[in-house]
Design an enzyme around this catalytic site. Sequence first.
Site, PDB file in Angstrom:
ATOM      1  N   ALA A  86       0.856  -1.191   0.000  1.00 47.61           N
ATOM      2  CA  ALA A  86       0.000   0.000   0.000  1.00 47.61           C
ATOM      3  C   ALA A  86       0.891   1.240   0.000  1.00 47.61           C
ATOM      4  O   ALA A  86       2.117   1.132  -0.069  1.00 47.61           O
ATOM      5  CB  ALA A  86      -0.888  -0.008   1.235  1.00 47.61           C
ATOM      6  N   LYS A  87       0.242   2.364   0.123  1.00 46.38           N
ATOM      7  CA  LYS A  87       0.958   3.642   0.055  1.00 46.38           C
ATOM      8  C   LYS A  87       2.145   3.723   1.023  1.00 46.38           C
ATOM      9  O   LYS A  87       3.181   4.261   0.685  1.00 46.38           O
ATOM     10  CB  LYS A  87      -0.003   4.787   0.396  1.00 46.38           C
ATOM     11  N   ARG A  88       1.954   3.146   2.234  1.00 45.05           N
ATOM     12  CA  ARG A  88       3.030   3.286   3.229  1.00 45.05           C
ATOM     13  C   ARG A  88       4.318   2.580   2.795  1.00 45.05           C
ATOM     14  O   ARG A  88       5.363   2.784   3.374  1.00 45.05           O
ATOM     15  CB  ARG A  88       2.589   2.780   4.602  1.00 45.05           C
ATOM     16  N   GLY A 115       5.756   3.101   0.023  1.00 44.74           N
ATOM     17  CA  GLY A 115       6.335   3.912  -1.048  1.00 44.74           C
ATOM     18  C   GLY A 115       5.339   4.028  -2.182  1.00 44.74           C
ATOM     19  O   GLY A 115       4.288   3.397  -2.161  1.00 44.74           O
TER      20      GLY A 115
END
Length: 322
Positions: A253-255, A257
Amino acid sequence: MSNIRGRFAPTPSGLMHVGNAWAALLAWLQIRSQSGQFVLRMEDIDGPRCRRELADQALADLRWLGLDWDEGPDIGGLYGPYTQSERIQLYEEAMDKLLEKGMLYPCFCSRAELLAVASAPHGLSSEGPTYAGTCRHLTPEQQLERMAVKKPSQRFKAGDARTVIFEDGISGPQAFPPGAGGDFVVRRADGIISYQLAVVVDDAAMKITDVLRGADLLDSTPRQLLLYEALGQPAPRFAHVPLLMGEDGKRLAKRHGDTSLAGLKTAGVPPERIVGWLAWLAGQTDQFEPLSAHELVTQFDQSRIPDESITINDSLMKQLFI
Ligand code: GLU
């Protein structure tokens, strides 16, 4: 051309990332390798979370990857419309059918009440805790009384169904105990039709024969099979591909990168690199090399897709970049 029909059904609530591309590519290869028809469906039913520009971006991203479709929101087709927010009438018809069959009941429980009674064992991971059945046995009078003060959700009676079994194209035989997850919501109190019902109505109406999607939806499948049965529709074959995970054991997911396709494109990563990388992770090639989606069609072998989730560590991720 065969009568095999598959689909990819993104939810436009965020940018498409490599995890979505993974499911899209494999679903596309599964169908194209059998000369079948591929459908693109936009699952924007949960209005507030979904945005039109993200839907447009999803189509552009998929096309940039080298995927194509025979029917979809942008090109129409025999079983359109291909955007869920334009298909509400069909879902309401299915609701009427289930209601007539006595398979629904109104539920007045609040979110807080649901969480308070949630006890182990937990329900389906994709759906939260098992519903305890609190509102199932309300008398018609009690229902009317409560309706006067509160809008109910509608639940499908799954609680006492027999063990649901099916053969997954990747994970093999599956058996879910009677009532796994309990009676589930098919229409929320705010009127929004649930994913479970919409996806079944759509896959049936669009004559989908093969569903390939992420393993996070494996435990939604028994619910969907119960709905196919209740609606008198034949169910498709299912194959659930493993999820791509970050090093922390959480879904990519976004976390972890920027793994969005738009971001990778901006960073100068060519689509063939992403496709070749995904195909290699999916066991379709022995080593990583840039390839177009079309180049992979004839050699696609579903049995080579691993059935365990795949951890994308830093060095694997770096391979995407030249
Ligand atoms: N719209 C769902 C999602 O984006 C996929 C539904 C499905 O493939 O059944 O997770």
